[in-house]
Design a protein around this motif. Structure first.
Motif, PDB file in Angstrom:
ATOM      1  N   ARG A   1       0.816  -1.213   0.000  1.00 52.10           N
ATOM      2  CA  ARG A   1       0.000   0.000   0.000  1.00 52.10           C
ATOM      3  C   ARG A   1       0.848   1.260   0.000  1.00 52.10           C
ATOM      4  N   THR A   2       2.084   1.145   0.444  1.00 54.65           N
ATOM      5  CA  THR A   2       2.963   2.304   0.538  1.00 54.65           C
ATOM      6  C   THR A   2       4.303   1.976  -0.111  1.00 54.65           C
ATOM      7  N   SER A   3       5.111   3.011  -0.303  1.00 53.41           N
ATOM      8  CA  SER A   3       6.448   2.787  -0.847  1.00 53.41           C
ATOM      9  C   SER A   3       7.295   1.953   0.103  1.00 53.41           C
ATOM     10  N   SER A   4       7.107   2.160   1.394  1.00 50.77           N
ATOM     11  CA  SER A   4       7.838   1.349   2.376  1.00 50.77           C
ATOM     12  C   SER A   4       7.448  -0.118   2.267  1.00 50.77           C
ATOM     13  N   ASP A   5       6.151  -0.367   2.061  1.00 53.39           N
ATOM     14  CA  ASP A   5       5.685  -1.743   1.873  1.00 53.39           C
ATOM     15  C   ASP A   5       6.346  -2.357   0.638  1.00 53.39           C
ATOM     16  N   ARG A   6       6.396  -1.578  -0.436  1.00 53.15           N
ATOM     17  CA  ARG A   6       6.992  -2.090  -1.667  1.00 53.15           C
ATOM     18  C   ARG A   6       8.491  -2.350  -1.493  1.00 53.15           C
ATOM     19  N   LEU A   7       9.160  -1.453  -0.767  1.00 47.41           N
ATOM     20  CA  LEU A   7      10.589  -1.643  -0.534  1.00 47.41           C
ATOM     21  C   LEU A   7      10.837  -2.892   0.301  1.00 47.41           C
ATOM     22  N   ARG A   8      10.009  -3.095   1.334  1.00 43.96           N
ATOM     23  CA  ARG A   8      10.111  -4.331   2.123  1.00 43.96           C
ATOM     24  C   ARG A   8       9.888  -5.548   1.226  1.00 43.96           C
ATOM     25  N   GLY A   9       8.914  -5.433   0.321  1.00 38.57           N
ATOM     26  CA  GLY A   9       8.609  -6.540  -0.579  1.00 38.57           C
ATOM     27  C   GLY A   9       9.763  -6.867  -1.502  1.00 38.57           C
ATOM     28  N   LEU A  10      10.453  -5.825  -2.002  1.00 42.16           N
ATOM     29  CA  LEU A  10      11.609  -6.038  -2.866  1.00 42.16           C
ATOM     30  C   LEU A  10      12.719  -6.770  -2.109  1.00 42.16           C
ATOM     31  N   VAL A  11      12.965  -6.326  -0.895  1.00 39.66           N
ATOM     32  CA  VAL A  11      14.003  -6.969  -0.082  1.00 39.66           C
ATOM     33  C   VAL A  11      13.621  -8.409   0.227  1.00 39.66           C
TER      34      VAL A  11
ATOM     35  N   LEU B   1      13.987   1.513  -8.618  1.00 43.56           N
ATOM     36  CA  LEU B   1      14.050   2.950  -8.860  1.00 43.56           C
ATOM     37  C   LEU B   1      12.677   3.602  -8.752  1.00 43.56           C
ATOM     38  N   ASN B   2      11.656   2.955  -9.321  1.00 44.75           N
ATOM     39  CA  ASN B   2      10.304   3.517  -9.254  1.00 44.75           C
ATOM     40  C   ASN B   2       9.795   3.576  -7.820  1.00 44.75           C
ATOM     41  N   THR B   3      10.094   2.530  -7.056  1.00 41.38           N
ATOM     42  CA  THR B   3       9.679   2.511  -5.648  1.00 41.38           C
ATOM     43  C   THR B   3      10.346   3.634  -4.872  1.00 41.38           C
ATOM     44  N   LEU B   4      11.643   3.810  -5.074  1.00 44.23           N
ATOM     45  CA  LEU B   4      12.370   4.869  -4.374  1.00 44.23           C
ATOM     46  C   LEU B   4      11.879   6.249  -4.811  1.00 44.23           C
TER      47      LEU B   4
ATOM     48  N   PHE C   1      10.012   8.981   1.751  1.00 41.59           N
ATOM     49  CA  PHE C   1      11.461   8.822   1.801  1.00 41.59           C
ATOM     50  C   PHE C   1      12.130  10.196   1.734  1.00 41.59           C
ATOM     51  N   ARG C   2      13.375  10.256   2.130  1.00 41.75           N
ATOM     52  CA  ARG C   2      14.120  11.508   2.168  1.00 41.75           C
ATOM     53  C   ARG C   2      14.223  12.155   0.785  1.00 41.75           C
ATOM     54  N   ALA C   3      14.066  13.479   0.771  1.00 44.83           N
ATOM     55  CA  ALA C   3      14.063  14.217  -0.494  1.00 44.83           C
ATOM     56  C   ALA C   3      15.454  14.337  -1.105  1.00 44.83           C
ATOM     57  N   ASP C   4      16.505  14.147  -0.296  1.00 42.44           N
ATOM     58  CA  ASP C   4      17.865  14.330  -0.809  1.00 42.44           C
ATOM     59  C   ASP C   4      18.465  13.054  -1.387  1.00 42.44           C
ATOM     60  N   LEU C   5      17.675  12.002  -1.492  1.00 38.99           N
ATOM     61  CA  LEU C   5      18.186  10.735  -2.003  1.00 38.99           C
ATOM     62  C   LEU C   5      18.259  10.743  -3.523  1.00 38.99           C
ATOM     63  N   ASP C   6      19.275  10.088  -4.045  1.00 35.98           N
ATOM     64  CA  ASP C   6      19.396   9.836  -5.480  1.00 35.98           C
ATOM     65  C   ASP C   6      19.010   8.378  -5.701  1.00 35.98           C
ATOM     66  N   PRO C   7      17.838   8.112  -6.294  1.00 29.93           N
ATOM     67  CA  PRO C   7      17.367   6.722  -6.429  1.00 29.93           C
ATOM     68  C   PRO C   7      18.385   5.789  -7.085  1.00 29.93           C
ATOM     69  N   GLU C   8      19.076   6.271  -8.107  1.00 33.90           N
ATOM     70  CA  GLU C   8      20.051   5.431  -8.805  1.00 33.90           C
ATOM     71  C   GLU C   8      21.182   5.015  -7.874  1.00 33.90           C
ATOM     72  N   LEU C   9      21.694   5.958  -7.107  1.00 34.51           N
ATOM     73  CA  LEU C   9      22.780   5.639  -6.178  1.00 34.51           C
ATOM     74  C   LEU C   9      22.297   4.738  -5.054  1.00 34.51           C
ATOM     75  N   VAL C  10      21.098   5.017  -4.523  1.00 35.84           N
ATOM     76  CA  VAL C  10      20.557   4.185  -3.452  1.00 35.84           C
ATOM     77  C   VAL C  10      20.394   2.748  -3.930  1.00 35.84           C
ATOM     78  N   TYR C  11      19.879   2.590  -5.136  1.00 38.05           N
ATOM     79  CA  TYR C  11      19.731   1.237  -5.698  1.00 38.05           C
ATOM     80  C   TYR C  11      21.077   0.539  -5.790  1.00 38.05           C
ATOM     81  N   ARG C  12      22.091   1.239  -6.283  1.00 37.08           N
ATOM     82  CA  ARG C  12      23.411   0.623  -6.420  1.00 37.08           C
ATOM     83  C   ARG C  12      24.009   0.280  -5.057  1.00 37.08           C
TER      84      ARG C  12
END
Length: 200
Positions: A83-93, A138-141, A150-161
């Motif tokens: 339901r949320t981005s956090s849920d999706r991130l947990r699901g990916l992990v 990337l879409n989830t982030l 999620f934090r506004a200063d994050l770079d999704p590409e770098l976080v993914y890597r």
């Protein structure tokens, strides 16, 4: 006229060959592993492998394709209930750790041998699978950043890597780390969510 052996009789030997090949590939790498070594580990003559598989690459392809198929299914399951981005991130992990649990050798093979396999035309589908996985992360982030979750200063590409490669490396932690995969997943998830969520 004698009847041919039925496919169910042949299946167990085929599965043994796949299992032994996956173990060898994970331990030595695809290039360094030979058909003879796989046959020896499977208890058959080297030439007999070609009754079931046309080449070493056929074995590699089937092992990795099975793992990627399950990963894709588990990603879809995780997103269906999110339901949320956090849920999706947990699901990916969770989907990734579930794949490591069920396909540990394939996960190790993917990390170690991807650069080599990507040079072979028959493994072009691995790059496509990898892009789909990358896009999900990337879409989830990005959605989490845009929603303020999620934090506004994050770079999704770098976080993914930063996250994806270390995550898959845990497949090689069969020894040396006295933790179960669920414990590793819990630690990783806590680290991820504390790292991407805004501080009060």
């Amino acid at each position: 006229m004698a009847r041919r052996k039925t496919e169910p009789e042949a299946l167990p030997r085929r599965e043994v060959i796949l299992s032994e090949a996956a173990t060898l590939f994970a331990r030595k790498g695809v290039v360094a592993s030979t058909v003879r070594e796989i046959a020896d580990a499977s208890g058959i003559l080297a030439g007999s492998i070609y009754h079931w598989f046309g080449s070493k690459e056929d074995l590699v392809d089937e092992i990795l394709t099975a793992a990627m198929r399950d990963l894709s299914t588990w990603y879809d399951e995780a997103f269906a209930d999110a339901r949320t981005s956090s849920d999706r991130l947990r699901g990916l992990v969770h989907a990734a750790f579930r794949t490591i649990e069920h396909h540990p050798d394939a996960a190790t093979m993917y990390v170690r041998d991807y650069a080599y396999l990507a040079t072979l035309p028959r493994f072009a589908h691995l790059a496509m699978d990898g892009m789909r996985v990358r896009d999900l992360w990337l879409n989830t982030l990005q959605e989490g950043i845009e929603s303020g979750e999620f934090r506004a200063d994050l770079d999704p590409e770098l976080v993914y890597r930063y996250l994806a490669y270390p995550l898959w490396l845990t497949a090689g932690w069969k020894s040396g780390v006295d933790r179960t995969l669920p414990e590793l997943e819990a630690q990783f998830t806590a680290l991820v969510l504390e790292g991407v969520t805004p501080r009060n």
